[in-house]
Design a protein around this motif. Structure first.
Motif, PDB file in Angstrom:
ATOM      1  N   LEU B 584       0.594  -1.452  -0.132  1.00  0.00           N
ATOM      2  CA  LEU B 584       0.074   0.018  -0.048  1.00  0.00           C
ATOM      3  C   LEU B 584       0.508   1.697   0.300  1.00  0.00           C
ATOM      4  CD1 LEU B 584      -2.778  -0.991   2.404  1.00  0.00           C
ATOM      5  CD2 LEU B 584      -3.058  -0.462   0.334  1.00  0.00           C
ATOM      6  N   LYS B 585       2.066   1.172   0.446  1.00  0.00           N
ATOM      7  CA  LYS B 585       2.930   2.228   0.079  1.00  0.00           C
ATOM      8  C   LYS B 585       2.764   3.722  -0.704  1.00  0.00           C
ATOM      9  CE  LYS B 585       7.718   3.356   0.965  1.00  0.00           C
ATOM     10  NZ  LYS B 585       9.566   2.801   0.735  1.00  0.00           N
ATOM     11  N   ASN B 586       2.577   2.659  -1.685  1.00  0.00           N
ATOM     12  CA  ASN B 586       2.405   4.000  -3.186  1.00  0.00           C
ATOM     13  C   ASN B 586       0.972   4.221  -2.144  1.00  0.00           C
ATOM     14  OD1 ASN B 586       3.192   4.800  -5.502  1.00  0.00           O
ATOM     15  ND2 ASN B 586       1.322   4.864  -6.380  1.00  0.00           N
ATOM     16  N   LYS B 587       0.455   4.337  -2.085  1.00  0.00           N
ATOM     17  CA  LYS B 587      -0.809   4.844  -1.829  1.00  0.00           C
ATOM     18  C   LYS B 587      -1.364   5.793  -0.641  1.00  0.00           C
ATOM     19  CE  LYS B 587      -5.840   3.692  -1.848  1.00  0.00           C
ATOM     20  NZ  LYS B 587      -6.455   2.483  -1.244  1.00  0.00           N
ATOM     21  N   TYR B 588      -0.358   5.793   0.194  1.00  0.00           N
ATOM     22  CA  TYR B 588       0.116   6.170   1.155  1.00  0.00           C
ATOM     23  C   TYR B 588       0.986   7.228   1.679  1.00  0.00           C
ATOM     24  CZ  TYR B 588       2.796   3.217   4.278  1.00  0.00           C
ATOM     25  OH  TYR B 588       3.978   2.492   4.434  1.00  0.00           O
ATOM     26  N   LYS B 589       2.355   6.823   1.004  1.00  0.00           N
ATOM     27  CA  LYS B 589       3.738   7.516   1.313  1.00  0.00           C
ATOM     28  C   LYS B 589       3.204   8.970   1.021  1.00  0.00           C
ATOM     29  CE  LYS B 589       6.496   6.982  -2.820  1.00  0.00           C
ATOM     30  NZ  LYS B 589       7.555   6.296  -3.312  1.00  0.00           N
ATOM     31  N   THR B 590       3.114   9.410   0.127  1.00  0.00           N
ATOM     32  CA  THR B 590       3.055  10.948  -0.151  1.00  0.00           C
ATOM     33  C   THR B 590       2.159  11.899   0.792  1.00  0.00           C
ATOM     34  OG1 THR B 590       0.616  11.180  -1.486  1.00  0.00           O
ATOM     35  CG2 THR B 590       2.780  10.376  -2.572  1.00  0.00           C
ATOM     36  N   HIS B 591       1.684  10.927   1.911  1.00  0.00           N
ATOM     37  CA  HIS B 591       0.777  12.020   2.454  1.00  0.00           C
ATOM     38  C   HIS B 591       0.290  11.509   3.941  1.00  0.00           C
ATOM     39  CE1 HIS B 591      -2.330   9.567   0.414  1.00  0.00           C
ATOM     40  NE2 HIS B 591      -3.425  10.087   1.256  1.00  0.00           N
ATOM     41  N   ILE B 592       0.626  10.328   4.098  1.00  0.00           N
ATOM     42  CA  ILE B 592       0.308   9.303   5.208  1.00  0.00           C
ATOM     43  C   ILE B 592       1.298   8.478   6.224  1.00  0.00           C
ATOM     44  CG2 ILE B 592      -1.383   7.814   6.710  1.00  0.00           C
ATOM     45  CD1 ILE B 592      -3.132   8.258   3.831  1.00  0.00           C
ATOM     46  N   LYS B 593       1.316   9.079   7.820  1.00  0.00           N
ATOM     47  CA  LYS B 593       2.579   8.755   8.444  1.00  0.00           C
ATOM     48  C   LYS B 593       1.909   7.474   9.098  1.00  0.00           C
ATOM     49  CE  LYS B 593       6.211  11.534   9.168  1.00  0.00           C
ATOM     50  NZ  LYS B 593       5.384  13.374   7.907  1.00  0.00           N
ATOM     51  N   ILE B 594       2.816   6.497   9.194  1.00  0.00           N
ATOM     52  CA  ILE B 594       1.932   5.203   9.868  1.00  0.00           C
ATOM     53  C   ILE B 594       2.941   5.277  10.546  1.00  0.00           C
ATOM     54  CG2 ILE B 594       1.983   2.573   9.208  1.00  0.00           C
ATOM     55  CD1 ILE B 594       0.419   4.408   6.969  1.00  0.00           C
ATOM     56  N   GLU B 595       2.049   5.112  11.485  1.00  0.00           N
ATOM     57  CA  GLU B 595       2.556   5.029  12.643  1.00  0.00           C
ATOM     58  C   GLU B 595       2.562   3.745  14.117  1.00  0.00           C
ATOM     59  OE1 GLU B 595       2.771   6.922  17.597  1.00  0.00           O
ATOM     60  OE2 GLU B 595       2.085   7.832  16.353  1.00  0.00           O
ATOM     61  N   LYS B 596       3.428   2.446  14.186  1.00  0.00           N
ATOM     62  CA  LYS B 596       3.327   1.335  14.269  1.00  0.00           C
ATOM     63  C   LYS B 596       3.426   1.548  15.718  1.00  0.00           C
ATOM     64  CE  LYS B 596       5.105  -0.871   9.442  1.00  0.00           C
ATOM     65  NZ  LYS B 596       6.343  -1.107   9.202  1.00  0.00           N
ATOM     66  N   ARG B 597       2.750   0.446  16.718  1.00  0.00           N
ATOM     67  CA  ARG B 597       2.828   0.454  18.014  1.00  0.00           C
ATOM     68  C   ARG B 597       2.982  -1.010  18.077  1.00  0.00           C
ATOM     69  NH1 ARG B 597      -1.279   5.877  19.825  1.00  0.00           N
ATOM     70  NH2 ARG B 597       0.375   7.381  19.864  1.00  0.00           N
ATOM     71  N   TYR B 598       3.405  -1.421  17.742  1.00  0.00           N
ATOM     72  CA  TYR B 598       3.549  -3.454  18.060  1.00  0.00           C
ATOM     73  C   TYR B 598       4.326  -3.405  19.001  1.00  0.00           C
ATOM     74  CZ  TYR B 598       2.925  -3.642  12.851  1.00  0.00           C
ATOM     75  OH  TYR B 598       2.847  -3.007  11.272  1.00  0.00           O
ATOM     76  N   GLN B 599       3.667  -4.514  19.986  1.00  0.00           N
ATOM     77  CA  GLN B 599       4.220  -5.165  21.240  1.00  0.00           C
ATOM     78  C   GLN B 599       5.144  -5.685  21.020  1.00  0.00           C
ATOM     79  OE1 GLN B 599       1.643  -7.369  23.342  1.00  0.00           O
ATOM     80  NE2 GLN B 599       1.331  -5.609  24.276  1.00  0.00           N
TER      81      GLN B 599
END
Lengths: 131, 724
Positions: B584-599
């Protein structure tokens, strides 16, 4: 060739992938003077301080896409020649159409590029812009 | 008193003339015949009775003559023979009976004595005979003898009869006995004394019932007998006694007084007793049987009545016909159905009398056929009711056979009016057909729907794949670009470096080392050696990076592509989400920050990784779309956590959020808020079904304008029942 010998063309390549930037420069640094920008914003700054013969930009970039950059350039530098090439892995056809019509895009090339083809296109685009 | 014949009769002497004359009178007056004969049996003297016997009045008529002159020859010869024997032997004939035929022809019987006459020398010169007519006496004697014989015969007969009677009586199984006035046994037959265990009647003579029966019983018997004898009337009675084994015994007894024939006084009794114990038992059984029979017959009658009532009340037509198909019998329904008011009315008639000819003929032919083959008929028949309306009957006709000859003598028929049933059946059949057709239509529609559903699911998949393709193409083309262009640039850089390297090889053998080094140094500047060398190192890294990136994308894609049948696997949710993010990177990388809070150390879970990837893809795509629909920039927070059994994944965006109305419908198939071409509205429906397949839960927290949170809870281990 004399022209080439006289002065190397200044080419600004904008891509959010550092690897792309580096490989581009490695390939063409001998023939052209290469300026690199990691983002559209950085490119705009370079454009303000350098005479650029040709702008090559990626489309899919965070914050500002290639098309948006072209839009920005048209806004900032209305009179500079349309020496703009887009080099992208993928772009929405609508966006590209807009770029051709409104932002004086010369050519769209899909990644991965071929060295000779891209080199010829660079020269062709610069000469077309200079006419 | 018999008259003795004269003896020593001699010619009278002259001296005794007078006495001779007296004798003569005497002899002549004797009723016996007296005569004297010489040796030749000639009469020399006779009395009147003698002469009279031969029909003569004078005795002189006899003199000198013989019996031959007066009697039948046979008699005369017999007399003559007797007399000659007398002369020869000198023996007297004593009291011999002789038959004589009188002059009148009467057969007379004489008892005759003949005595020889001797001269003084003892020589027999003649005889004297005396005969007495005993004809009456003889006949009386004969009568007596006859009577005596008759008596004897009679006695024999009586004896015979007596023996017969005794045999009879002895052999009669009844007890026959005679008792005296004191009820003592006088006589009895075998059955009687055997019943008292005696060998002969003599053994018990003089005894009485008292000697054989319990006192009470015997006393009753005796009192009865005494009364009977006093009254002098015979009595027949049932007596109850006791057998030697103690079981009851029933006796049927007739006792009759015996009277002295002269005085008419009762002197005893004769009894005949029959042991009716067995008879009584049999009779009792018979009575019981007869009662049972009677009861059964009553039951049978009752059942017959029930049956008759039943048959009469059965709403089917029931009828009996003879060989000629004439009505013999029928229930109420039947004759009423024919329009008759009584059963009698239809007896002897046929269908022809009541039904249209065509129908009656058909029935008749069927029945004839059945009589011939003996095969029962069961079929539907068209007929008409008494009002002439067409009816449909279901009819069963069964032949009736003579039990002895086995010949078909008629049949019983049962017809049911199934007009209504038939009509209903037709309606039902039509309805069934309609239903069948509808069912087929529904089936076809369902099949179409399924096909459509498959297509839709497919197109949803294609849509999301289409969305992916853009990103994937970009994402994959970038690293390919590093590799492809990188290799080319390395070739050029290497060429630059090669010149220097080759020059350096000559350094060791160079005569003027200083010059050589200087040349090398110059060459290094002109040939961009440093740049090339530096570029080589960097490009190598870039190529490696490119290769790694391509591998990752391909791995993500291949996970995503396993959407069909797959097996349960133990998978790391973090790596699964990361693969989705790569795609999905191409769909979000221009404008969305993904924050991973993995346990950290999140347990791997049992799942279908491909399906789960699709679910995360759908949720993340929606999150990206929700942000795109709202603003240029956005955030997505992916947070994981777990407890003992469950892993929870929260995917939270700050996009548009949902109205309650949308919130309620997002799992409905074909519900979409997106424009045409961007999915058909199955994304979250499919996602929901995937989570359900994992026995998981999905909760949505959303508010319009503030974004949405998708909370997915998945069991760490699947139950065996679910995995099956």
């Amino acid at each position: 060739m004399s022209a080439v010998a006289q002065r190397k063309y200044n080419i600004l390549y904008v891509d959010d992938e550092l690897s792309n930037l580096r490989v581009f420069k490695s390939t063409f640094r001998r023939e052209f003077n290469i300026l690199l920008a990691e983002s559209a914003a950085e490119a705009v700054e370079l454009l303000k301080t350098n005479k650029i013969d040709l702008l090559i930009t990626d489309q899919m970039m965070p914050e500002m896409t290639g098309v948006e950059l072209l839009h920005e350039i048209k806004k900032l530098f209305p009179n500079i020649p349309p020496n703009r090439v887009m080099l992208s892995g993928y772009a929405q056809p609508d966006d590209i159409d807009l770029a051709f019509e409104e932002y004086r895009l010369y050519k769209f090339i899909s990644k991965p590029w071929d060295e000779d083809q891209l080199k010829n296109l660079i020269i062709e685009a610069i000469e077309a812009g200079n006419e | 008193m018999p008259t003795r014949p004269a003896q020593d009769l001699q010619a009278p002497s002259p001296d005794a003339q007078d006495s001779f004359e007296q004798l003569r009178v005497l002899i002549d007056n004797i009723p016996d015949v007296v005569y004297i004969k010489d040796r030749q049996s000639r009469f020399i003297a006779a009395n009147v009775a003698m002469a009279k016997l031969f029909g003569k009045t004078k005795v002189e008529e006899l003199y000198g003559k013989t019996d031959f002159d007066f009697c039948e020859k046979a008699l005369a010869e017999a007399y003559f023979a007797d007399e000659q024997r007398l002369f020869k032997t000198g023996e007297t004939i004593q009291s011999k009976q002789e038959e004589v035929r009188s002059e009148e022809g009467q057969n007379l019987v004489f008892r005759v004595s003949k005595t020889p006459l001797r001269d003084p020398s003892g020589k027999i010169y003649g005889l004297v005979g005396i005969g007495r007519n005993i004809t009456d006496l003889a006949s009386a004697n004969q009568k007596l003898a006859r009577q005596s014989q008759e008596l004897k015969n009679r006695n024999l007969e009586v004896e015979f009869e007596r023996r017969q009677l005794k045999t009879l009586i002895d052999n009669i199984p009844d007890f026959i006995y005679f008792k005296d006035r004191q009820s003592r046994f006088l006589n009895g037959n075998k059955a009687f004394y055997h019943s008292l265990k005696a060998e002969s009647i003599e053994a018990i003579k003089g005894m009485s019932d008292l000697d054989f029966f319990p006192p009470e019983e015997a006393k009753t018997f005796l009192e009865g007998e005494t009364a009977l004898m006093e009254k002098g009337e015979s009595v027949t009675l049932e007596e109850q006694g006791t057998k030697p084994d103690g079981s009851p015994r029933y006796l049927h007894t007739t006792k009759t007084p015996i009277r002295n024939p002269e005085t008419d006084e009762v002197i005893g009794l004769v009894g005949i007793t029959r042991d009716v114990t067995e008879i009584r038992r049999i009779r009792r059984e018979l009575i019981q049987q007869s009662e049972a029979l009677k009861k059964r017959s009553e039951e049978t009658e009752f059942q017959r009545n029930q049956l008759q009532t039943l048959i009469n009340n059965i709403p089917d037509f029931i009828y009996f016909k003879d060989q000629q198909s004439k009505f013999l019998n029928g229930n109420n329904m039947f004759y009423q159905g024919l329009g008759a008011s009584t059963l009698e009315e239809i007896i002897g008639k046929t269908d022809l009398d009541y039904l249209p000819e065509e129908i009656a003929t058909t029935f008749y032919e069927d029945e004839r056929q059945m009589m011939l083959t003996g095969e029962p008929i069961s079929k539907e028949e068209a007929s008409k009711n008494r009002y002439g309306k067409p009816v449909v009957l279901h009819t069963t006709k069964t032949p009736i056979r003579d039990p002895e000859t086995n010949e078909v003598v008629g049949f019983v028929g049962i017809s049911r009016d199934i007009t209504e049933v038939t009509r209903n059946r037709q309606i039902l059949e039509k309805q069934t057909l309609d239903l069948q057709r509808q069912k087929e239509e529904v089936s076809a529609a369902l099949a179409k729907l399924k096909q459509a559903q498959t297509k839709l699911v497919q197109s949803e998949k294609m849509a999301s794949l289409g969305v992916l393709t853009a990103g994937i193409a970009h994402e994959i083309n970038n690293p390919i670009n590093f590799v492809y262009a990188g290799v080319n640039s390395m070739v050029k850089d290497f060429d630059d470096v090669k010149i220097i390297v080759e020059k350096m090889r000559t350094l060791a053998t160079a005569e003027d080392k200083e010059t050589a080094v200087a040349e090398l140094e110059k060459l290094r500047e002109t040939q961009y050696f440093d740049d090339a060398f530096e570029a080589l190192e960097e490009t190598l890294k870039d190529i490696k990076l490119g290769a790694t990136r391509i591998t990752e994308i391909v791995a993500g894609l291949s996970k995503f592509s396993r959407l069909g049948k797959e097996d349960w696997q133990v998978s790391d949710i973090h790596s699964d989400i990361d693969s989705v993010l790569v795609l999905l990177k191409n769909k979000y990388k221009t404008h969305i920050k993904i924050e991973k809070r993995y346990q950290q150390n999140l347990p791997r879970i049992e799942c279908f990784p491909g399906k789960l990837n699709q679910a995360f893809m759908n949720i993340l795509s929606n999150a990206i779309d929700a942000i795109d629909a709202k603003a240029k920039q956005g955030h997505i927070v992916i947070e994981t956590s777990h407890d003992e059994d469950t892993v929870t994944i929260s995917i939270k965006d700050d996009g548009t959020g949902m109205t309650d109305e949308v919130r309620e419908k997002i799992f409905d198939p074909f519900f979409t808020t997106k424009e045409i071409g961007k999915g058909v509205g199955l994304g979250l429906a499919i996602t929901y079904s995937i989570i359900q397949d994992h026995v998981g839960e999905m909760v949505i927290n959303t508010s319009e304008g503030d974004g949405s949170e998708f909370l997915v809870k998945l069991p760490i281990r699947q139950k065996q029942s679910n995995k099956g």
